[in-house]
Write a protein that holds these residues in place. Sequence first.
Motif, PDB file in Angstrom:
ATOM      1  N   ASN B 169       0.854  -1.185   0.000  1.00  0.00           N
ATOM      2  CA  ASN B 169       0.000   0.000   0.000  1.00  0.00           C
ATOM      3  C   ASN B 169       0.888   1.232   0.000  1.00  0.00           C
ATOM      4  O   ASN B 169       1.417   1.617   1.029  1.00  0.00           O
ATOM      5  CB  ASN B 169      -0.905   0.001   1.237  1.00  0.00           C
ATOM      6  N   ALA B 172      -0.394   4.292   2.556  1.00  0.00           N
ATOM      7  CA  ALA B 172      -0.450   4.319   4.020  1.00  0.00           C
ATOM      8  C   ALA B 172       0.848   4.965   4.510  1.00  0.00           C
ATOM      9  O   ALA B 172       1.902   4.811   3.902  1.00  0.00           O
ATOM     10  CB  ALA B 172      -0.579   2.904   4.567  1.00  0.00           C
ATOM     11  N   ASP B 173       0.746   5.680   5.616  1.00  0.00           N
ATOM     12  CA  ASP B 173       1.957   6.325   6.092  1.00  0.00           C
ATOM     13  C   ASP B 173       2.739   5.400   7.022  1.00  0.00           C
ATOM     14  O   ASP B 173       2.186   4.415   7.490  1.00  0.00           O
ATOM     15  CB  ASP B 173       1.641   7.655   6.796  1.00  0.00           C
ATOM     16  N   PRO B 174       3.983   5.639   7.308  1.00  0.00           N
ATOM     17  CA  PRO B 174       4.801   6.712   6.732  1.00  0.00           C
ATOM     18  C   PRO B 174       5.204   6.376   5.284  1.00  0.00           C
ATOM     19  O   PRO B 174       5.698   5.290   5.010  1.00  0.00           O
ATOM     20  CB  PRO B 174       6.040   6.739   7.632  1.00  0.00           C
ATOM     21  N   ARG B 178       7.352   2.975   2.961  1.00  0.00           N
ATOM     22  CA  ARG B 178       6.638   2.010   2.125  1.00  0.00           C
ATOM     23  C   ARG B 178       7.549   1.265   1.160  1.00  0.00           C
ATOM     24  O   ARG B 178       7.354   0.090   0.895  1.00  0.00           O
ATOM     25  CB  ARG B 178       5.498   2.707   1.394  1.00  0.00           C
ATOM     26  N   ARG B 181       9.426  -1.337   3.080  1.00  0.00           N
ATOM     27  CA  ARG B 181       8.594  -2.503   3.415  1.00  0.00           C
ATOM     28  C   ARG B 181       8.426  -3.389   2.182  1.00  0.00           C
ATOM     29  O   ARG B 181       8.455  -4.613   2.269  1.00  0.00           O
ATOM     30  CB  ARG B 181       7.232  -2.048   3.949  1.00  0.00           C
ATOM     31  N   GLN B 196      -2.524  -1.692  -3.306  1.00  0.00           N
ATOM     32  CA  GLN B 196      -3.811  -1.137  -2.871  1.00  0.00           C
ATOM     33  C   GLN B 196      -4.401  -0.317  -4.027  1.00  0.00           C
ATOM     34  O   GLN B 196      -3.671   0.107  -4.927  1.00  0.00           O
ATOM     35  CB  GLN B 196      -3.531  -0.235  -1.656  1.00  0.00           C
ATOM     36  N   GLY B 244      -5.987   3.837   5.181  1.00  0.00           N
ATOM     37  CA  GLY B 244      -4.905   3.641   4.227  1.00  0.00           C
ATOM     38  C   GLY B 244      -5.305   3.900   2.786  1.00  0.00           C
ATOM     39  O   GLY B 244      -4.581   3.548   1.860  1.00  0.00           O
TER      40      GLY B 244
END
Lengths: 119, 314, 227
Positions: B169, B172-174, B178, B181, B196, B244
């Motif tokens: 996604n 979505a923060d931070p 992202r 991740r 997403q 998100g």
Amino acid sequence: MRLTYPTNIKILRVPCTGKVDVMYMLRCFQEGADGVYCVGCLEGNCHYNEGNLQCRERVNHIHDLLEEIGIEGDRVRMYNLSSGEGPTFAKFAQEMTEHILSLGPNPLKAKPRKVAAPA
Amino acid sequence: MSTETHFNSESNLEKVLKSGQFAFTGELGPPRGTDVEEVKEKAKFLKGNVDAVNITDNQTAVVRMSSWAASLILIQEGLEPNYQMVCRDRNRLAMQADILGGSALGIRNMLCLSGDHQQFGDHPDAMGVFDIDSTQLIAMVKQMRDEGLFLNGNEIHQPPKMFIGAAANPFADPFEWRVHRLAKKIEAGADFIQTQCIYNMPKFREFVRLANEEGLTEKVYILAGVTPMKSVGMARYMKTKVPGMDVPDEIINRLKGVEKDKVAQEGINIACEQIEEFKEMKGVHGVHMMAIEWEHMVPEIAEQAKVLPRPVFS
Amino acid sequence: MIVAQRKPFAEIKEMLQGYNKVLNVGCGTCVSVCLTGGEKEVAVLNTELEMARRLDDDPIDIQGHTIERQCDREYLAELDSIIEEGKFDALMSMACGVGIQFLAERYPLIPTFPAVDTSGLAVNQTVGWYEERCRSCSQCVLGFTGGICPITMCAKRLLNGPCGGTNKGSCEISNDQPCAWFRIWERLSGQGRLDSIKKINTTRGWKDQAPRNLMQPGYKKPEKMVK
């Protein structure tokens, strides 16, 4: 001013309504009081900043406790006024008395304490 | 692509992506009952229009027909499922068992997800399992497939074949995190990524740019998530109620700007414009079309998005 | 400290149905600090019960006694004479789940009932507000998460977060619940330690799936337990 207000009211003085404890109020009802109300200073005017606000929270809490127990929660109320408002004090006393009269007596009064049945 | 040296899962989606063609996947939510016909009916609209179909796993934490069962129905209907598995409902024993079972019966794609929290669903007081998380699930499937080992290190007799998917996604923060991740999921073993739903294009472009810069798009196939807006109400709901999700006002204004009976078509137009851009975007290898409860519109959307016909491998 | 929340009054009343002479035992440690099961809370609950049972024409003789700690035999001992003389037909405990079990164990012939639900290990944010911080998982991860516990604070117990549901720094379950991994990221960024979470945290064994005992080195279980 010689104002009159209902004579069935017993006044308990505390230095600040913030001193009013949950147990004080609960005990009043346990001993048979028909209603209890706290009269605090105007909101925003507490010498201790938020004593009267805490009292209001506790009154709300007692309201819920009474409902749990099976007694009308509305038998407890909170009022606010400034120390110079004698007539308002008398008005609140009148209003609370009428309100409690309309609710009738504390149902616990009809149930005197007796020794618990042996197990 | 480093994925080309990977184990061949026999997945159609894998073949499409490896052949360098722009992938187009769909989504199907299993019924809240045992109605096989409902699955077949939805599948009918997807057949021939997508390369694989995501079968959601108790989506939004609402109990539905199990995703492997619905996946099998799809296989019978001649479609390729992308079996979704969430970490919310199973522990590592059940997960590995379902991976073996799914593979044994012909499931070749898996999407590894954390899962929406049970509090959103129809059994909010359920115990959330979350024995392992989505990154660890990816690593577990990879270990089962490539090393033939269970999570505990014991050998698997005939390991499963799976093309491993993961979600990302970008909104979505931070935001800065992202891409890292994504990198972790790739390192864990993801072969492909489905994102997403994308509405905020500038932010997505930035995300892909960062992923390109980190070399991630060389290691994984990225399928951009697209959900056409059916109505202004849906757009508003997505903007304010779905955690998100990033829906810019321009999207809402554009939908509001057309006559009421043309809003749905405008939603499709927006989606098709996005798809056109994704086709040209470096680092994007396909589109994941999530036409939620709108499966019957997929043939039309695929047509308008000019992604037909879908490649066929003998 | 351990925090607990008082059970709903109706549930407590229901549990004590049929018991007419009850001792409510408070605990003067954690549950006193979190305003759930200390001397005052014992008094409030006893008053409520007395009133409610009287209204039901089923009076109860309920007494209260608060000891320093229910999880400690030394303090429990002071109840022996009270309980012997009182001839109670039930005990109630306002201590946490640990304390009540020690109480029940000491008086195994008397039914013992909990008046509180133990909710966890929490910090005292301000008076009246307690925030859970530890799930006592037996495998502390705080070293690489910047001192913020994802096992407790992340609703999905993720070890490789944050998930896609992070919502402007809040968890997807509620705007009032901060996202653990957002906080972890924030803190580690500030410390220049993001590498700590860039590597994959592999699956962990859950060490809390069976009862845990702690035996410190140099100590051993006594051959015979003294009450």
